[in-house]
Write an enzyme that holds these catalytic residues in place. Structure first.
Site, PDB file in Angstrom:
ATOM      1  N   ARG A 104      29.898   2.638   1.334  1.00  0.00           N
ATOM      2  CA  ARG A 104      30.392   1.681   0.361  1.00  0.00           C
ATOM      3  C   ARG A 104      29.360   1.563  -0.749  1.00  0.00           C
ATOM      4  O   ARG A 104      28.226   1.142  -0.496  1.00  0.00           O
ATOM      5  CB  ARG A 104      30.592   0.344   1.067  1.00  0.00           C
ATOM      6  CG  ARG A 104      31.402  -0.637   0.300  1.00  0.00           C
ATOM      7  CD  ARG A 104      31.690  -1.852   1.149  1.00  0.00           C
ATOM      8  NE  ARG A 104      30.542  -2.747   1.253  1.00  0.00           N
ATOM      9  CZ  ARG A 104      30.619  -4.032   1.499  1.00  0.00           C
ATOM     10  NH1 ARG A 104      31.805  -4.587   1.680  1.00  0.00           N
ATOM     11  NH2 ARG A 104      29.559  -4.783   1.585  1.00  0.00           N
ATOM     12  N   THR A 108      29.843  -1.046  -6.910  1.00  0.00           N
ATOM     13  CA  THR A 108      31.287  -1.035  -7.201  1.00  0.00           C
ATOM     14  C   THR A 108      32.117  -1.390  -5.963  1.00  0.00           C
ATOM     15  O   THR A 108      33.300  -1.697  -6.083  1.00  0.00           O
ATOM     16  CB  THR A 108      31.740   0.360  -7.662  1.00  0.00           C
ATOM     17  OG1 THR A 108      31.542   1.280  -6.566  1.00  0.00           O
ATOM     18  CG2 THR A 108      30.933   0.846  -8.861  1.00  0.00           C
ATOM     19  N   ASP A 200      24.619  -6.022   8.631  1.00  0.00           N
ATOM     20  CA  ASP A 200      25.003  -4.636   8.342  1.00  0.00           C
ATOM     21  C   ASP A 200      25.060  -3.854   9.659  1.00  0.00           C
ATOM     22  O   ASP A 200      24.036  -3.617  10.301  1.00  0.00           O
ATOM     23  CB  ASP A 200      23.990  -3.995   7.388  1.00  0.00           C
ATOM     24  CG  ASP A 200      24.460  -2.633   6.900  1.00  0.00           C
ATOM     25  OD1 ASP A 200      24.639  -2.459   5.689  1.00  0.00           O
ATOM     26  OD2 ASP A 200      24.661  -1.736   7.760  1.00  0.00           O
ATOM     27  N   ASP A 203      22.958  -0.540   9.904  1.00  0.00           N
ATOM     28  CA  ASP A 203      21.517  -0.807   9.993  1.00  0.00           C
ATOM     29  C   ASP A 203      21.142  -1.372  11.353  1.00  0.00           C
ATOM     30  O   ASP A 203      20.111  -1.012  11.926  1.00  0.00           O
ATOM     31  CB  ASP A 203      21.082  -1.775   8.889  1.00  0.00           C
ATOM     32  CG  ASP A 203      21.014  -1.100   7.525  1.00  0.00           C
ATOM     33  OD1 ASP A 203      20.972   0.146   7.487  1.00  0.00           O
ATOM     34  OD2 ASP A 203      21.009  -1.814   6.511  1.00  0.00           O
TER      35      ASP A 203
HETATM   36  O1  LIG Z   1      35.572  -2.840   4.200  1.00  0.00           O
HETATM   37  P1  LIG Z   1      34.491  -2.373   3.299  1.00  0.00           P
HETATM   38  O2  LIG Z   1      34.207  -3.355   2.182  1.00  0.00           O
HETATM   39  O3  LIG Z   1      34.688  -0.981   2.798  1.00  0.00           O
HETATM   40  O4  LIG Z   1      33.130  -2.431   4.153  1.00  0.00           O
HETATM   41  C1  LIG Z   1      33.047  -1.948   5.444  1.00  0.00           C
HETATM   42  C2  LIG Z   1      32.241  -0.679   5.490  1.00  0.00           C
HETATM   43  O5  LIG Z   1      30.872  -0.964   5.191  1.00  0.00           O
HETATM   44  C3  LIG Z   1      30.057  -0.481   6.257  1.00  0.00           C
HETATM   45  O6  LIG Z   1      29.662   0.833   6.030  1.00  0.00           O
HETATM   46  P2  LIG Z   1      28.424   1.189   5.064  1.00  0.00           P
HETATM   47  O7  LIG Z   1      28.909   1.478   3.683  1.00  0.00           O
HETATM   48  O8  LIG Z   1      27.365   0.139   5.187  1.00  0.00           O
HETATM   49  O9  LIG Z   1      27.938   2.571   5.650  1.00  0.00           O
HETATM   50  P3  LIG Z   1      27.108   2.822   7.001  1.00  0.00           P
HETATM   51  O10 LIG Z   1      28.085   2.730   8.129  1.00  0.00           O
HETATM   52  O11 LIG Z   1      26.574   4.196   6.818  1.00  0.00           O
HETATM   53  O12 LIG Z   1      26.011   1.778   7.099  1.00  0.00           O
HETATM   54  C4  LIG Z   1      30.976  -0.577   7.455  1.00  0.00           C
HETATM   55  O13 LIG Z   1      30.550   0.190   8.534  1.00  0.00           O
HETATM   56  C5  LIG Z   1      32.293  -0.128   6.888  1.00  0.00           C
HETATM   57  O14 LIG Z   1      32.464   1.271   6.864  1.00  0.00           O
HETATM   58  O1  LIG Z   2      29.448  -7.567   6.687  1.00  0.00           O
HETATM   59  C1  LIG Z   2      29.482  -6.336   6.489  1.00  0.00           C
HETATM   60  C2  LIG Z   2      30.250  -5.760   5.473  1.00  0.00           C
HETATM   61  C3  LIG Z   2      30.239  -4.410   5.321  1.00  0.00           C
HETATM   62  N1  LIG Z   2      29.487  -3.660   6.153  1.00  0.00           N
HETATM   63  C4  LIG Z   2      28.744  -4.205   7.150  1.00  0.00           C
HETATM   64  O2  LIG Z   2      28.078  -3.487   7.905  1.00  0.00           O
HETATM   65  N2  LIG Z   2      28.754  -5.535   7.280  1.00  0.00           N
HETATM   66 MG   LIG Z   3      25.973  -0.030   6.462  1.00  0.00          MG
END
Ligand SMILES: O=P(O)(O)OC[C@H]1O[C@H](OP(=O)(O)OP(=O)(O)O)[C@H](O)[C@@H]1O
Ligand SMILES: O=c1cc[nH]c(=O)[nH]1
Ligand SMILES: [Mg+2]
Length: 209
Positions: A104, A108, A200, A203
Site C-alpha cells: 500500500r 496515495t 502494522d 511489521d
Molecule cells: O486495505 P488496505 O488499505 O489496502 O490496507 C491493508 C493492506 O496493508 C497491509 O499491507 P502493507 O502495504 O503494509 O504491506 P506488507 O504486508 O508488506 O507490510 C496489509 O497487510 C494489507 O495488505
Molecule cells: O491497520 C493497518 C492497516 C493497514 N495495514 C496494516 O498492517 N494495519
Molecule cells: Mg505492512
C-alpha cells in the site's frame, strides 16, 4: 451483495486479544496468527461438499462421509498474508498456494503490485484470499481483480481484522466474494490504519519495525 461473516468463536477472540496487545512480541505474534488462521480455516470450510460412502468398521457397515475433493487454493497477499498460510494448510494440506505481492503506497494508499505467481488451474479452484488486515480495502480489492483477470471464478476473502470502510469497498467492487473476519473494528485513522486494530501486521509478523 456479498456476505460478511464474523467468527466470534471464543478461542479465536481470546487469541485475537493477545494479537492486538502491543506487548506481544514477534515470536508470539506469529504463533498466535498461525493458530487463529487454523481456527478460521475450520470455520470457513464448514460448507465444503461431502459425499456419502460406506466403510467397514470391525463390527458392521457404516454410512459415512468423505470430502468431495474439490480443488482449493490459498492466495496470501504478501507480506502479511504469509503469516496465515501454514495455519490453514494444517487443515487443508492439499491446497495449492499462489502468491500475490501488493504494498500500500503510504501517500496515495493505492495498492501497488510487485509479484504474482498462481497455480495454472486457478479457474478450477475455490480460492481463499488471505490478508490479516482489511483497511481501506484497496489491497484486497485489487488482488481479487487481478485474480479474476487471471481466470479465478470462486473466491472467499479471509482477514483477521476489518474496518467498515474495507468491507464496504470489497462488497461494492466484488459482490460475488464473501468476507470472513475475526473482528470488524471501529474506523480508520488519518493514515488509514485500523483503529483499534493491531498496528502494522507485516511489521509485527516479521519484526521490521
Ligand atoms: O486495505 P488496505 O488499505 O489496502 O490496507 C491493508 C493492506 O496493508 C497491509 O499491507 P502493507 O502495504 O503494509 O504491506 P506488507 O504486508 O508488506 O507490510 C496489509 O497487510 C494489507 O495488505
Ligand atoms: O491497520 C493497518 C492497516 C493497514 N495495514 C496494516 O498492517 N494495519
Ligand atoms: Mg505492512
Amino acid at each position: 451483495m456479498s456476505q460478511l461473516y464474523v467468527f466470534d468463536h471464543p478461542l479465536i477472540q481470546h487469541k485475537l486479544t493477545y494479537i492486538r496487545d502491543k506487548r506481544t512480541g514477534t515470536k508470539e505474534f506469529r504463533e498466535l496468527v498461525d493458530e487463529v488462521a487454523t481456527l478460521m480455516a475450520y470455520e470457513i470450510t464448514r460448507d465444503m461438499p461431502v459425499r456419502e460412502v460406506t466403510v467397514e468398521t470391525p463390527v458392521a457397515t457404516a454410512k459415512a462421509k468423505l470430502l468431495e475433493g474439490k480443488k482449493l487454493g490459498l492466495v496470501p497477499i504478501l507480506r502479511a498474508g504469509l503469516g496465515m498460510v501454514e495455519g490453514i494448510l494444517k487443515l487443508i494440506p492439499a491446497a495449492k498456494v499462489g502468491h500475490i505481492g501488493l504494498y500500500r503506497d503510504p501517500h496515495t494508499l493505492e495498492a501497488i503490485e510487485y509479484y504474482c505467481k498462481m497455480p495454472s488451474d486457478i479457474g478450477e479452484r475455490d480460492l481463499i484470499v488471505i490478508d490479516p488486515m482489511l483497511a481501506t480495502g484497496g489491497s484486497a480489492s485489487e488482488a481479487i481483480t487481478i485474480l479474476k483477470q487471471k481466470g479465478a471464478k470462486s473466491m472467499k476473502l479471509m482477514c483477521l481484522i476489518a474496518a467498515p470502510e474495507g468491507v464496504k469497498r470489497v462488497q461494492q467492487d466484488h459482490p460475488d466474494v464473501d468476507i470472513y473476519v475475526a473482528a470488524v473494528d471501529e474506523k480508520l485513522d488519518d493514515h488509514s490504519y485500523i483503529i483499534p486494530g493491531l498496528g502494522d501486521a507485516g511489521d509485527r509478523l516479521f519484526g521490521t519495525k
